[in-house]
Design an enzyme around this catalytic site. Structure first.
Site, mmCIF file in Angstrom:
data_model
loop_
_atom_site.group_PDB
_atom_site.id
_atom_site.type_symbol
_atom_site.label_atom_id
_atom_site.label_comp_id
_atom_site.label_asym_id
_atom_site.label_seq_id
_atom_site.Cartn_x
_atom_site.Cartn_y
_atom_site.Cartn_z
ATOM 1 N N GLY A 82 -24.906 -16.914 -10.992
ATOM 2 C CA GLY A 82 -23.944 -17.769 -11.673
ATOM 3 C C GLY A 82 -22.518 -17.410 -11.285
ATOM 4 N N SER A 83 -21.618 -17.460 -12.248
ATOM 5 C CA SER A 83 -20.176 -17.343 -11.968
ATOM 6 C C SER A 83 -19.741 -15.986 -11.434
ATOM 7 C CB SER A 83 -19.375 -17.680 -13.231
ATOM 8 O OG SER A 83 -19.559 -19.025 -13.588
ATOM 9 N N ILE A 84 -20.591 -14.982 -11.530
ATOM 10 C CA ILE A 84 -20.287 -13.692 -10.898
ATOM 11 C C ILE A 84 -19.937 -13.916 -9.425
ATOM 12 C CG2 ILE A 84 -21.331 -11.502 -10.132
ATOM 13 C CD1 ILE A 84 -20.839 -11.354 -13.030
ATOM 14 N N LYS A 124 -18.412 -16.244 -8.011
ATOM 15 C CA LYS A 124 -17.086 -16.804 -7.752
ATOM 16 C C LYS A 124 -16.118 -15.752 -7.211
ATOM 17 C CE LYS A 124 -17.612 -20.341 -11.335
ATOM 18 N NZ LYS A 124 -17.238 -20.736 -12.713
#
Length: 589
Positions: free
Chosen positions: A306-308, A310
């Site tokens: 997931g957003s990790i 980014k």
């Protein structure tokens, strides 16, 4: 007619004798170590029949933490008594006085035993002092010995990292065809560090006390008890891990207290990139370790981040000049251009986009990066130490590319490279969805890399292998991960971005503002595509970061896998573990 019968009988007798001799040859000479379908070792069985013994040390190497504390076994000063003592006159009163135990207790324990045994009090081995051991052995009583016996620790430490040992005669013979002296009952490593370092740990022989007995169990050759141990005084070895046992214990307690059901945590030393603590749940079931995935170490297996992820896009966008303080992104839209219902933040700059984890910002940047270079995203994942493998590997004697973590699985970014030509697929990849998979260990390594101002290293789980006398047999040096790294300025910018996740009033890590350590980090909520029995969406909930933010010492990743959003305890575990690390440090200072 009579003569023919005689010859026939003689022939049958001769045939019977021949078969008997053949059978004896098979038993005595041919199949001595693997007799019948059960593969019985006749030599071992014969010796066992006429000897009584007690094993003091099984001879297998052990694991210790970075400070020498035991992780698998400890050596307890104990009293060994042999059963023939009950038929002898010996100075039992002297022994009783040394150990401060009644004569009756010693006599009763002897009457109940017919084999050598450890003297117990309240079903626990009587633990002797060094002074008591010395006095007992100075008595020189046959059948009375004070020895340090090997016992498995009651508490398990980093059990998934250290791994399992089991009896497996077939695997033993295939792995060590030249070690014919090893008993078929010899346990070998089948997972974790036990498997990786098995060739160093495999026993050279047991340490034991034994004596020969007659049919009644009495000494066959007088009262001489033999002490046998491996001929090589340098073995068994100890594997000195990088684990800090105290921190490992705290980590296990925090994970258990909060009821994290699947996932775990990884704590790294930022300076050395060593694993200080690693917890994977569910716990192993000793009776059925591979049931319910209990033997899986989720910390070294790829998961949806997931957003990790980014953070990778941010690093690439910074170095490629795609962001500035003045560029704004429309965070009222989703990555496919639709209206954002849940997280409509309007127009945000890059710093706020990172702090609030705006998907559209990173979807846009991911598409721009791939348009520049089809390999851009994986290049920066590697520069940050996130991809493809991060565990220590190198040449160790005759082992080429020896891996400390052989069960670590390679991460993935693209399953189908054709997706690089599909804008929506690129955007999904940029926010850590689609086919992106990285291990929690790799995420911890990325955070440690940023905390070290861009210096990227392999992750160590073991520092040294030590001989029995404590001298070093082999050291595992710190090793770089890649020579291609992000710049120092980029690392500093990423540090500020990760800190803003916590300090921003709407940041996804704002809960950690009240911790005694200043934390920098990134959250992640990954869609798994799975549902609970109640038809609820299951997610992977992450928080990864480093602390103290101004002078990083630790990199920490906590993840709960396949849990509903309202039940995920990731932030609770991260918060309490950081808090207790601080309290532990304060107690020691």
């Amino acid at each position: 007619m009579f003569t023919k019968r005689v010859w026939l009988i003689l022939l049958i007798i001769q045939l019977g004798i021949t078969l008997l001799i053949g059978r004896l040859v098979q038993i005595q000479l041919v199949s001595t170590e693997s007799f019948s379908k059960e593969k019985v070792n006749l030599i071992e069985a014969s010796v066992a029949q006429r000897t009584q013994e007690i094993v003091i040390d099984n001879g297998r190497g052990t694991f210790i933490d970075r400070n020498g504390k035991p992780l698998t076994h400890e050596y307890v000063p104990t009293l060994v008594l042999f059963p023939f003592l009950k038929k002898m006159d010996w100075p039992i009163e002297k022994l009783a006085a040394i150990i401060n135990v009644s004569l009756t207790a010693i006599q009763q324990s002897l009457q109940e035993q017919n084999k050598p045994f450890i003297f117990m009090i309240n079903n626990q081995p009587l633990q002797l002092t060094e002074a008591q051991m010395k006095k007992i052995n100075q008595l020189r009583i046959p059948g009375v010995f004070a020895v340090k016996k090997q016992y498995p620790l009651e508490k398990k430490y980093a059990e998934h990292l250290i791994g399992l040992i089991r009896e497996n005669p077939k695997l033993l013979r295939s792995r060590y065809p030249d070690k014919t002296h090893l008993s078929s009952r010899t346990k070998i490593g089948i997972s974790g560090l036990q498997a990786a370092f098995d060739e160093f740990l495999i026993p050279d022989g047991e340490t034991k006390l034994l004596y020969h007995v007659d049919g009644d169990g009495g000494p066959l050759f007088g009262l001489q008890v033999k002490y046998t141990e491996p001929a090589n005084p340098f073995y068994p070895v100890s594997v000195q891990t990088t684990i800090a046992r105290d921190l490992q214990e705290i980590a296990q307690e925090v994970v258990k207290e909060h009821g994290l059901t699947k996932g775990g945590l990884v704590l790294l030393d930022v300076e050395t990139n060593d694993i200080l603590a690693m917890v994977s749940v569910p716990e192993m079931n000793p009776q059925n370790p591979y049931g319910d995935h209990g033997a899986s170490n989720y910390m070294i297996l790829p998961q949806i981040p997931g957003s990790i992820f980014k953070t990778v896009i941010a690093a690439a966008a910074i170095e490629q000049g795609l962001v500035s303080p003045y560029r704004m992104f429309d965070c009222s839209k989703t990555i496919d251009g639709k209206h954002e219902k849940n997280y409509n933040y309007g127009m945000l700059n890059f710093t706020d986009s990172f702090a609030l984890s705006c998907n559209n910002t990173f979807g846009i940047l991911g598409k721009e990066l791939v348009a520049q270079d089809k390999e851009m995203i994986e290049k920066y994942a590697e520069k940050l130490g996130l991809y493809p493998l991060v565990g220590w590997q190198g040449d160790v004697y005759h082992f080429e590319r020896f891996k400390q973590l052989p069960e670590e699985k390679m991460g993935t970014i693209w399953h189908d490279k054709k997706d690089k030509n599909v804008p929506l697929a690129v955007a999904q990849t940029a926010i850590g969805q689609k086919d992106v998979r990285v291990s929690p260990l790799a995420v911890a390594n990325m955070m440690a890399t940023i905390a070290r101002n861009g210096e990227v290293k392999q992750v160590r789980a073991v520092n040294k292998i030590l001989y029995k006398n404590g001298t070093t047999f082999f050291s595992f040096p710190e090793q770089t991960f890649s020579n291609d790294t992000i710049s120092y300025d980029t690392a500093l910018t990423l540090q500020k971005l990760l800190r803003s996740v916590v300090t921003h009033e709407k940041g996804t890590g704002r809960r950690f503002q009240t911790l005694p350590y200043e934390v920098a980090g990134k959250s992640g909520t990954a869609e798994t595509g799975k549902k609970s029995p109640h038809d609820e969406e299951l997610i992977n909930k992450w928080f990864a970061g480093f602390f103290p933010a101004d002078s990083p010492k630790y990199a920490l990743v906590v993840v709960e896998l396949e849990q509903t959003s309202n039940k995920a305890v990731t932030n609770d575990v991260f918060y309490d573990f950081v808090k207790r690390i601080y309290e532990f440090a304060e107690q020691r200072s």
